[in-house]
Motif scaffolding. Structure first.
Motif, PDB file in Angstrom:
ATOM      1  N   MET A  79       0.869  -1.190   0.000  1.00 41.88           N
ATOM      2  CA  MET A  79       0.000   0.000   0.000  1.00 41.88           C
ATOM      3  C   MET A  79       0.900   1.232   0.000  1.00 41.88           C
ATOM      4  O   MET A  79       1.359   1.665   1.050  1.00 41.88           O
ATOM      5  N   ASP A  80       1.141   1.783  -1.178  1.00 46.44           N
ATOM      6  CA  ASP A  80       2.149   2.853  -1.269  1.00 46.44           C
ATOM      7  C   ASP A  80       1.548   4.120  -1.872  1.00 46.44           C
ATOM      8  O   ASP A  80       0.622   4.058  -2.674  1.00 46.44           O
ATOM      9  N   GLY A  81       2.097   5.252  -1.481  1.00 50.01           N
ATOM     10  CA  GLY A  81       1.715   6.530  -2.103  1.00 50.01           C
ATOM     11  C   GLY A  81       0.965   7.494  -1.199  1.00 50.01           C
ATOM     12  O   GLY A  81       0.524   8.543  -1.665  1.00 50.01           O
ATOM     13  N   ASN A  82       0.860   7.167   0.080  1.00 53.33           N
ATOM     14  CA  ASN A  82       0.140   8.063   1.004  1.00 53.33           C
ATOM     15  C   ASN A  82       0.805   9.438   1.097  1.00 53.33           C
ATOM     16  O   ASN A  82       0.124  10.467   1.129  1.00 53.33           O
ATOM     17  N   GLY A  83       2.138   9.434   1.144  1.00 49.71           N
ATOM     18  CA  GLY A  83       2.878  10.685   1.300  1.00 49.71           C
ATOM     19  C   GLY A  83       2.667  11.600   0.099  1.00 49.71           C
ATOM     20  O   GLY A  83       2.422  12.801   0.240  1.00 49.71           O
ATOM     21  N   ARG A  84       2.754  11.001  -1.100  1.00 49.48           N
ATOM     22  CA  ARG A  84       2.573  11.798  -2.314  1.00 49.48           C
ATOM     23  C   ARG A  84       1.145  12.320  -2.418  1.00 49.48           C
ATOM     24  O   ARG A  84       0.902  13.441  -2.853  1.00 49.48           O
ATOM     25  N   ARG A 130       2.359  14.454   5.613  1.00 51.26           N
ATOM     26  CA  ARG A 130       2.290  13.043   5.209  1.00 51.26           C
ATOM     27  C   ARG A 130       1.256  12.261   6.028  1.00 51.26           C
ATOM     28  O   ARG A 130       0.592  11.365   5.510  1.00 51.26           O
ATOM     29  N   HIS A 151      -1.690   9.194   5.324  1.00 48.71           N
ATOM     30  CA  HIS A 151      -1.822   7.904   6.010  1.00 48.71           C
ATOM     31  C   HIS A 151      -3.242   7.728   6.530  1.00 48.71           C
ATOM     32  O   HIS A 151      -3.831   6.647   6.454  1.00 48.71           O
ATOM     33  N   ALA A 197       1.706  -2.881   5.843  1.00 49.22           N
ATOM     34  CA  ALA A 197       1.289  -1.657   6.524  1.00 49.22           C
ATOM     35  C   ALA A 197       2.478  -0.837   7.032  1.00 49.22           C
ATOM     36  O   ALA A 197       2.409   0.384   7.087  1.00 49.22           O
ATOM     37  N   ASN A 237      10.760   1.280   7.519  1.00 47.92           N
ATOM     38  CA  ASN A 237       9.968   2.471   7.854  1.00 47.92           C
ATOM     39  C   ASN A 237      10.271   3.005   9.259  1.00 47.92           C
ATOM     40  O   ASN A 237       9.957   4.158   9.575  1.00 47.92           O
ATOM     41  N   ARG A 271      11.981   6.388   9.369  1.00 44.92           N
ATOM     42  CA  ARG A 271      11.308   7.649   9.009  1.00 44.92           C
ATOM     43  C   ARG A 271      11.328   8.587  10.218  1.00 44.92           C
ATOM     44  O   ARG A 271      11.576   8.154  11.345  1.00 44.92           O
ATOM     45  N   GLU A 307       6.380  10.909  12.165  1.00 47.51           N
ATOM     46  CA  GLU A 307       5.596  10.116  11.208  1.00 47.51           C
ATOM     47  C   GLU A 307       5.392   8.693  11.736  1.00 47.51           C
ATOM     48  O   GLU A 307       4.292   8.134  11.621  1.00 47.51           O
ATOM     49  N   LEU A 324       1.824   6.892  12.482  1.00 48.98           N
ATOM     50  CA  LEU A 324       1.431   5.609  11.896  1.00 48.98           C
ATOM     51  C   LEU A 324       0.997   4.618  12.978  1.00 48.98           C
ATOM     52  O   LEU A 324       0.024   3.876  12.802  1.00 48.98           O
TER      53      LEU A 324
HETATM   54  C1  IPE Z   1       2.788   4.058   2.170  1.00 44.53           C
HETATM   55  O1  IPE Z   1       2.862   5.375   1.762  1.00 44.53           O
HETATM   56  C2  IPE Z   1       2.589   3.909   3.659  1.00 44.53           C
HETATM   57  C3  IPE Z   1       3.777   3.441   4.373  1.00 44.53           C
HETATM   58  C4  IPE Z   1       4.895   3.107   3.825  1.00 44.53           C
HETATM   59  C5  IPE Z   1       3.680   3.328   5.804  1.00 44.53           C
HETATM   60  P1  IPE Z   1       4.207   6.217   1.817  1.00 44.53           P
HETATM   61  O2  IPE Z   1       4.279   6.897   3.129  1.00 44.53           O
HETATM   62  O3  IPE Z   1       5.377   5.371   1.474  1.00 44.53           O
HETATM   63  O4  IPE Z   1       3.944   7.281   0.657  1.00 44.53           O
HETATM   64  P2  IPE Z   1       4.963   7.814  -0.420  1.00 44.53           P
HETATM   65  O5  IPE Z   1       5.582   6.630  -1.066  1.00 44.53           O
HETATM   66  O6  IPE Z   1       5.950   8.647   0.313  1.00 44.53           O
HETATM   67  O7  IPE Z   1       4.115   8.595  -1.360  1.00 44.53           O
END
Ligand code: IPE
Ligand code: IPE
Ligand code: MG
Length: 247
Positions: A23-28, A37, A41, A67, A72, A75, A79, A83
């Motif tokens: 599940m990727d891309g929440n930050g973007r 960010r 999430h 998840a 991670n 990070r 963040e 999470l």
């Molecule tokens: C996925 O989204 C969630 C986790 C890895 C916890 P990201 O946080 O990696 O979002 P991007 O990749 O920076 O967009």
């Protein structure tokens, strides 16, 4: 729309038994909206809910959701804390409904690295949903696949040292039973959202012959329709497992 896709899936025949999702891309997703960010999430939780429902409706047996990775942990502290709080919120919000829907939750990963509150939340959802037969939901949390493989090797080595196992008895099947997913079929389909073309230390052993589906959609925008569309595409694939298919 979603119901049409679901009907089509049923007409086509078998759906994947096990679907794994990065599940990727929440930050973007958050950045596109000029938000922190954590906002992404939080939005991703809705997508988790939809994916679990869609998997159950489609007749998938096992859904594994990535998840939080071992990497991670590196990070920013804020963040990571956000999470963890979201995980606890997910448990509180979804526990009852998951139980009612027959979803049995399992957690896979280095759970001892989690804080006591998060660990307790996870334990509570695992215990509360035990016995569900509709869908098995593996939540990969603090998960790293190389660590999982090392852990399996260590447990097997211990058994050899104890004298209850001969090195020659270690085969692929026995090895797989010592991973975090004993008894699960290998994923038939891996979905990764947000367009990244990598595995990121996820289920390296189990994905040996898995079909890959990379979606450009960012995780918070990934809907039930997207999930069904991925399964439909899977149904068009020809899985060969290295062989030549009879014509
Ligand atoms: C996925 O989204 C969630 C986790 C890895 C916890 P990201 O946080 O990696 O979002 P991007 O990749 O920076 O967009
Ligand atoms: C993989 O996503 C981990 C999860 C989805 C939980 P990341 O965003 O952490 O992976 P990389 O850094 O892009 O490889
Ligand atoms: Mg990412």
């Amino acid at each position: 729309m979603a119901s049409d896709l679901l009907q089509q899936l049923r007409l086509n025949g078998p759906v994947p038994r096990h679907v794994a999702v990065i599940m990727d891309g929440n930050g973007r997703w958050a950045r596109e909206r000029g938000r922190p960010r954590e906002f992404g999430h939080r939005a991703g939780m809705r997508a988790v809910r939809e994916a679990v429902e869609a998997a159950g409706d489609a007749g998938v047996e096992v859904l594994t959701l990535f998840a939080f990775s071992q990497e991670n942990w590196h990070r920013p502290q804020g963040e990571v804390a956000a999470l963890m709080t979201l995980l606890e919120l997910y448990v509180r919000k979804e526990r009852r409904e998951l139980k009612e829907k027959g979803v049995e939750v399992h957690a896979v990963g280095q759970l001892h690295l989690l804080g006591p509150r998060t660990r307790a939340a996870i334990q509570s959802i695992v215990e509360h949903t035990r016995g569900g037969t509709k869908l098995k939901l593996n939540l990969a949390i603090s998960y790293g696949s190389r660590a999982e493989i090392v852990h399996a090797a260590r447990r097997l080595a211990e058994r050899v040292r104890e004298g209850t196992l001969m090195p020659g008895e270690i085969d692929e099947e026995l090895f797989a039973e010592h991973l975090y997913t004993p008894g699960d079929p290998d994923p038939d389909l891996l979905i990764r959202t947000s367009g990244e073309m990598r595995i990121s230390n996820f289920m390296l052993w189990q994905l040996a012959y898995t079909e890959l589906h990379v979606s450009p959609v960012l995780w918070p925008d990934f809907t039930r329709e997207h999930f069904f569309a991925a399964l439909l595409e899977y149904q068009q694939r020809e899985r060969r497992f290295g062989r030549v298919l009879a014509t």
